[in-house]
Design a protein around this motif. Structure first.
Motif, PDB file in Angstrom:
ATOM      1  N   THR A 194       3.495 -21.813  17.773  1.00  0.00           N
ATOM      2  CA  THR A 194       3.063 -22.817  18.743  1.00  0.00           C
ATOM      3  C   THR A 194       2.773 -22.233  20.118  1.00  0.00           C
ATOM      4  OG1 THR A 194       5.369 -23.298  19.339  1.00  0.00           O
ATOM      5  CG2 THR A 194       4.387 -24.649  17.597  1.00  0.00           C
ATOM      6  N   SER A 195       2.925 -20.918  20.286  1.00  0.00           N
ATOM      7  CA  SER A 195       2.834 -20.347  21.635  1.00  0.00           C
ATOM      8  C   SER A 195       1.414 -20.382  22.210  1.00  0.00           C
ATOM      9  CB  SER A 195       3.368 -18.912  21.646  1.00  0.00           C
ATOM     10  OG  SER A 195       2.577 -18.087  20.831  1.00  0.00           O
ATOM     11  N   ALA A 196       0.403 -20.456  21.356  1.00  0.00           N
ATOM     12  CA  ALA A 196      -0.980 -20.481  21.846  1.00  0.00           C
ATOM     13  C   ALA A 196      -1.516 -21.909  22.000  1.00  0.00           C
ATOM     14  CB  ALA A 196      -1.881 -19.692  20.896  1.00  0.00           C
ATOM     15  N   LEU A 197      -0.663 -22.896  21.740  1.00  0.00           N
ATOM     16  CA  LEU A 197      -1.122 -24.288  21.746  1.00  0.00           C
ATOM     17  C   LEU A 197      -0.886 -24.959  23.091  1.00  0.00           C
ATOM     18  CD1 LEU A 197       0.293 -25.486  18.302  1.00  0.00           C
ATOM     19  CD2 LEU A 197      -2.037 -24.737  18.806  1.00  0.00           C
ATOM     20  N   ASP A 198      -1.746 -25.935  23.415  1.00  0.00           N
ATOM     21  CA  ASP A 198      -1.478 -26.794  24.564  1.00  0.00           C
ATOM     22  C   ASP A 198      -0.213 -27.594  24.285  1.00  0.00           C
ATOM     23  OD1 ASP A 198      -3.774 -25.948  25.853  1.00  0.00           O
ATOM     24  OD2 ASP A 198      -5.017 -27.524  24.960  1.00  0.00           O
ATOM     25  N   PRO A 199       0.565 -27.901  25.328  1.00  0.00           N
ATOM     26  CA  PRO A 199       1.858 -28.572  25.128  1.00  0.00           C
ATOM     27  C   PRO A 199       1.794 -29.843  24.272  1.00  0.00           C
ATOM     28  CG  PRO A 199       1.662 -27.847  27.393  1.00  0.00           C
ATOM     29  CD  PRO A 199       0.337 -27.566  26.745  1.00  0.00           C
ATOM     30  N   GLU A 200       0.722 -30.612  24.426  1.00  0.00           N
ATOM     31  CA  GLU A 200       0.652 -31.875  23.679  1.00  0.00           C
ATOM     32  C   GLU A 200       0.395 -31.655  22.189  1.00  0.00           C
ATOM     33  OE1 GLU A 200      -3.510 -31.370  25.562  1.00  0.00           O
ATOM     34  OE2 GLU A 200      -1.419 -30.993  26.102  1.00  0.00           O
ATOM     35  N   MET A 201       0.008 -30.447  21.811  1.00  0.00           N
ATOM     36  CA  MET A 201      -0.260 -30.159  20.392  1.00  0.00           C
ATOM     37  C   MET A 201       0.936 -29.517  19.682  1.00  0.00           C
ATOM     38  SD  MET A 201      -4.097 -28.604  20.733  1.00  0.00           S
ATOM     39  CE  MET A 201      -5.426 -29.542  21.482  1.00  0.00           C
ATOM     40  N   VAL A 202       1.945 -29.123  20.441  1.00  0.00           N
ATOM     41  CA  VAL A 202       3.063 -28.387  19.860  1.00  0.00           C
ATOM     42  C   VAL A 202       3.816 -29.224  18.837  1.00  0.00           C
ATOM     43  CG1 VAL A 202       5.338 -27.387  20.387  1.00  0.00           C
ATOM     44  CG2 VAL A 202       3.349 -26.794  21.799  1.00  0.00           C
TER      45      VAL A 202
END
Length: 272
Positions: A194-202
């Motif tokens: 999840t480190s490359a994701l925008d916060p709302e997509m985590v």
């Protein structure tokens, strides 16, 4: 009254009336066994005498500060990172060094990376069916039926005929998970998924991973997501400076860390 086991491949006891951890309360059969594993990057000793057994159906979350060797440990399990000394076995088989035997083992060990690594020029459905058709020798019809089932399972069934660029980052990562599952792996490795994701997509990705943990999949997860570690892990492995410093249940680790390094790490991570 029987004594509670201290074997690291067993769960901690659960008080009566409490919810058990995700996997059943039992002794796990070994699935991944790392013994005396050492790895250097030049003068840097990134894995130091790693001894770790991961049981069949167990979810192990690897935590630690940046540069502690977490991702290297994860990637060594399917020899994406080589190592100098020690042994790693997967389901009783020693990790081959190269060639067809290594390719076969990698097909049994799913890997989900920080980046999604989907083929941009292929549809989502084609991305998922490629491995089962080429490696597992499944028919196109069988592979597509399984792919659609998996896409539904990770919540992106309606995206099957789109291309990766048409999906959000969270959707692409869920497709990457479905692609790994399509190979029917014995173990799933997640390297900071999840480190490359925008916060709302985590959360949408973590929800899929939690469901996968509940299904009994053997999982090794390198992550900074403490909430996932608390709710989905059977054990937490804490690393620092290339060493495994502490191994505990999530409850033990987050409420009563034993080492100074773990206490320091948690005090920085859990300040808010």
């Amino acid at each position: 009254m029987p004594q509670e086991s201290t074997d690291p491949s067993t769960h901690a006891a659960v008080p009566e009336g409490d919810e058990p951890p995700l996997a059943a309360q039992s002794v796990f059969e070994p699935m991944v066994v790392m013994t005396g594993v050492n790895k250097h990057f030049g003068p840097l000793h990134v894995l130091r005498d790693i001894d770790l057994t991961i049981g069949r159906g167990e979810v192990v979350v690897v935590l630690g500060p940046s540069g502690s060797g977490k991702s290297t440990l994860c990637r060594a399990i399917n020899r994406l990172e080589t190592f100098e000394t020690g042994t790693i076995t997967v389901d009783g088989q020693a990790l081959p060094e190269e060639g067809k035997a290594l390719a076969q083992l990698r097909s049994d060990v799913g890997m989900v990376f920080q980046s999604f690594n989907l083929f941009a020029h292929k549809t989502i459905l084609d991305n998922i069916t490629l491995g089962p058709i080429k490696v597992r020798r499944k028919s196109k019809a069988e592979a597509e039926a399984k792919a659609r089932e998996l896409l539904d399972r990770v919540g992106v069934g309606e995206q099957a005929n789109k291309f990766p660029a048409q999906l959000s980052g969270g959707q692409q990562q869920r497709v990457a998970i479905a692609r790994s599952l399509a190979m029917e792996p014995k173990v799933m490795l997640f390297d900071e998924p999840t480190s490359a994701l925008d916060p709302e997509m985590v959360n949408e990705v973590l929800d899929v991973m939690t469901e996968l943990a509940r299904s009994g999949m053997t999982m090794v997860v390198v992550t900074h997501e403490m909430g996932f570690a608390r709710r989905a892990a059977n054990r937490v492995v804490f690393m620092a400076e290339g060493e495994i410093v502490e191994v505990a249940t999530p409850e033990e680790f987050f409420t009563h860390p034993k080492s100074t390094r773990a206490k320091d790490f948690l005090s920085k991570i859990l300040t808010h």
